[in-house]
Structure formats: structure tokens, C-alpha cells
Design a protein around this motif. Structure first.
Motif, PDB file in Angstrom:
ATOM      1  N   CYS A 133     -13.126   9.350  45.495  1.00 34.95           N
ATOM      2  CA  CYS A 133     -12.730  10.688  45.983  1.00 34.95           C
ATOM      3  C   CYS A 133     -13.869  11.323  46.761  1.00 34.95           C
ATOM      4  N   HIS A 158      -8.071  13.638  54.540  1.00 28.06           N
ATOM      5  CA  HIS A 158      -7.528  13.161  53.253  1.00 28.06           C
ATOM      6  C   HIS A 158      -7.440  11.645  53.206  1.00 28.06           C
ATOM      7  N   THR A 184     -16.918   7.363  38.970  1.00 29.78           N
ATOM      8  CA  THR A 184     -16.496   7.906  40.270  1.00 29.78           C
ATOM      9  C   THR A 184     -17.281   7.226  41.385  1.00 29.78           C
ATOM     10  N   ARG A 187      -3.797  13.730  45.126  1.00 26.78           N
ATOM     11  CA  ARG A 187      -3.587  14.618  46.274  1.00 26.78           C
ATOM     12  C   ARG A 187      -2.762  15.821  45.832  1.00 26.78           C
ATOM     13  N   THR A 236      -6.753   8.043  41.953  1.00 25.96           N
ATOM     14  CA  THR A 236      -7.092   9.125  42.882  1.00 25.96           C
ATOM     15  C   THR A 236      -5.897  10.069  42.966  1.00 25.96           C
ATOM     16  N   GLN A 272     -14.675  16.782  44.326  1.00 25.41           N
ATOM     17  CA  GLN A 272     -13.859  16.589  43.115  1.00 25.41           C
ATOM     18  C   GLN A 272     -14.690  16.180  41.906  1.00 25.41           C
TER      19      GLN A 272
END
Ligand code: TRP
Length: 377
Positions: free
Chosen positions: A224, A94, A249, A84, A82, A228
Motif C-alpha cells: 500500500c 490508486h 507491509t 480501496r 490490500t 496507510q
């Protein structure tokens, strides 16, 4: 930048989320799968429990998660990945996918690659300098470590530093990606800078690193938020052609903004809760901004009850109160009018402040442990 995933009432791209997001529509638009009961059963078989985010449909869709579970069952090594992009403080929205990532790491004993694409927001935001991105990189890493990932199984890396190990693979993706594909996927136009066109290639690479590191085809699962997924659609399209397995994912909804609708925006500091906010600030923000599903006055509220389904304090509790029974009681009491809007908000304030107190202490401790987590050049 035009937006391809735009419909009349909402927009979801990796850079803009606005309006009242219809998650069912997104499943169709993005061509992803719903997480169904069979999948949850398989999770339970392997982990012994079903995380509240799965039970509550917060992680609600996926691509190839079933294949990941099959691989885990066969005792194959699977990685988590993952990331940021640093452009400001980490806020509670987040943290949501990171909490779930930690649970997956603990329960399934997985290695995690954590990408810090410090170039991303510099390319996508006119007003963010490289120096600011550098500063936020350092700050944000503390929040990532504070979530409690296993230092023996977690590697954090910063794009501008680790790029030497990534560039070859990013170019392999770039070679297979035309400008018209990037335009169609991301809505770029001729006036967008060329860095934006290339960026997604960099976000693809960590999905291949497990295979590079293990020196054999190794699957990767990316937890996520659903915005994304478009990057990883591109990754999946090119992966096999350049010798890597397609990444899986597992996708979550957004924590709604306090003022309701879409996800919290880092540019609207009033309507988000940062991980570094003090208890007083948290209380003030929730009391003042959290959109209420309560009635106009006490008498009406007692008589007709509130509406938890549109109440942001209640919605936030579904992300932060793990106990189903407690949550149900809040829901029923609010709906019946027994629980008032201000009381509901205080339940949330206490919950968040308890969470943040622990997080902030862990964040302080993290300062000493950064190097244990970093994958340096
Ligand atoms: N693009 C993400 C952001 O805007 C950062 C990121 C990089 C990411 N790689 C990722 C997010 C993988 C989720 C999964 O913050």
C-alpha cells in the motif's frame, strides 16, 4: 481533526496528504524500515527479477517484508491484502500499488484479499452518501479486476456486506484500542464521529482473515501507499494479543499530483487522471497541468537544459515506463536540452494512453466476471 504526522512543510495521514513529502523523514516518523540491497537480492532470488518499482525506490520501505520472504522461501502459504475505499473514480495513483500487488501475486503465487471498505469515506467525508459509495463500489471493482489479478487466487469483499464475518475480529481489535490511542495515531478529536474511531478496527481484520481461512497462523503482506501504514501500526500492536501474527507491509511513495506536490486528490478532478479518461482528456490534462521542469523559453531550454527531477511528466514516466534504458534516455535528453517540455509531455501522453486503452478494454470485460472475484456473505 488534528494531524499527528504534521510537520512544517508536509502532512501525511490516511485522509490528508499535502505539501512536499519528505520520505526519509516519514521512515523515522512512522518507525518503518528502508528496503535495502540485501532485501532486493532476496526478492530477486525468489522472483527472478526486481520489479521497476523496487529498482526505482517507489516501493521504498516496509515492516517485516523480510519475514515474508523467509516464509515464501520455506514454501509457507502467505497472503496478500490490500484495499480501496470507494468515494469516486479510480485514478492512476490508486493503480500503482495494485500493479505491484499483481506482480507479487504472479511471481510468488500468492492469494490476495481485496477489501472494499464502503463505510470508510462515508464516515470521513461529510458530502458522500451511502448510495454514492454503493455506486462507486461497483465502478471501482471493475478497475480492480481490470488490473489482471488471478480470479482463482483473488477475493474481493465489501465491508457492509461481509461484515458478519469480520465483526467478531474487529471487536477484538476495538477492545484493545483506547480512544486516546486512536487520537494519538489518527489525530481524532472529541468532535469526530465515533465511526471514525472504530473504522481502523475494520481495516485491521483482513490481515487476520488468512489465519481464519487457513485455520492456522498464516502470514499476510500488505502492499500500500505509506499513508496507510498507521492503520497497520495499530493492527501490529494488537495482533499477537488476540491470537494473530503481525501483518507485514510494503510501502510506496505517492504518484505526485500533476500540479506537483503530494498525491493526486480525488476532489481535484483537473489534476488527476482517471482510469476512464479518454485519450483527448488525458492529453489535455497533461499538456495543461503537468508541472514542467523546463526553462522559460526555447533558447534557454536548449542552452541550459530542463530539470527532470522536478518535472512531473518525467516523474510520472518513472511510474509507467518499465524500460530503464528508455527512461534514462529521456532523462539525459531533457537535461541536456535536446528534448523539450512539450515533447516530454507527449511521450508521457502516449505511454498513459497505451496503458489506459488496455485497462479500459479489460474494465469492459470485467463486467462479466465480477462474481468470479467476489467473496459474498
Ligand atoms: N483506507 C484505504 C483507502 O482509503 C482502503 C483500504 C482498506 C486499504 N484496506 C486497505 C488500502 C489495505 C491499502 C491496504 O482507500
Amino acid at each position: 481533526m488534528a494531524s499527528p504526522q504534521q510537520s512544517s512543510s508536509f502532512t501525511v495521514t490516511p485522509w490528508i496528504v499535502k505539501g512536499d513529502v519528505d520520505y526519509d523523514k516519514l521512515i523515522t516518523q512512522f518507525g518503518v524500515q528502508r528496503i535495502d540491497d540485501a532485501l532486493l537480492k532476496h526478492v530477486k532470488k525468489l522472483t527472478g527479477e526486481i520489479h521497476p518499482y523496487l529498482r526505482r525506490n517507489i516501493f521504498f520501505s516496509h515492516m517485516y517484508f523480510d519475514k515474508i520472504l523467509d516464509a515464501v522461501e520455506k514454501k509457507q502459504k502467505v497472503y496478500l491484502y490490500t484495499g480501496r475505499a470507494p468515494s469516486g473514480p479510480v485514478h492512476l495513483g490508486h493503480i500503482v500499488p495494485w500493479l505491484f500487488t499483481k506482480w507479487l501475486q504472479d511471481r510468488l503465487n500468492m492469494h490476495l484479499l481485496f477489501q472494499i471498505p464502503d463505510e470508510e469515506k462515508v464516515l470521513f467525508k461529510d458530502n458522500l452518501t451511502t448510495e454514492e459509495a454503493e455506486r462507486w463500489t461497483k465502478e471501482n471493482i471493475l478497475d480492480i479486476i481490470a488490473v489482471g489479478f488471478d480470479p482463482k487466487k483473488t477475493k474481493i469483499f465489501v465491508d457492509t456486506e461481509y461484515a458478519g464475518h469480520m465483526y467478531k475480529h474487529a471487536c477484538a481489535v476495538a477492545r484493545k484500542t483506547t480512544a486516546s490511542t486512536a487520537k494519538a495515531l489518527f489525530g481524532f478529536t472529541d468532535s469526530d464521529n465515533v465511526g471514525k474511531y472504530f473504522y481502523s478496527c475494520m481495516q485491521s481484520v483482513p490481515a487476520f482473515l488468512p489465519t481464519v481461512m487457513e485455520k492456522k497462523k498464516t502470514l499476510c503482506l500488505i502492499p500500500c501507499a505509506i499513508d496507510q501504514d498507521v492503520h497497520f501500526r495499530l493492527t501490529r500492536d494488537v495482533a499477537e494479543g488476540i491470537g494473530f501474527p503481525k501483518p507485514a507491509t510494503i510501502l510506496c511513495r505517492f504518484l505526485p499530483a500533476l500540479t506537483a506536490g503530494a498525491k493526486m486528490s480525488a476532489s481535484e478532478t483537473e489534476t488527476l487522471v482517471a482510469t476512464t479518461d479518454t485519450p483527448d482528456v488525458v492529453k489535455k490534462k497533461i499538456m495543461k497541468y503537468a508541472f514542467s521542469g523546463g526553462r522559460n523559453n526555447l533558447e534557454e531550454h536548449r542552452k541550459y537544459g530542463g530539470n527532470p527531477d522536478i518535472d512531473i511528466a518525467y516523474q510520472w514516466l518513472t511510474f509507467f515506463e518499465e524500460d530503464d534504458a528508455k527512461l534514462k534516455k529521456v532523462y539525459n535528453d531533457y537535461k541536456s536540452g535536446k528534448l523539450l517540455s512539450g515533447e516530454l509531455k507527449m511521450i508521457l501522453v502516449d505511454k498513459l494512453n497505451t496503458f489506459l486503452k488496455k485497462h479500459q478494454a479489460a474494465r469492459e470485460k470485467a463486467k462479466k466476471n465480477v462474481e468470479k472475484f467476489m467473496l459474498r456473505d
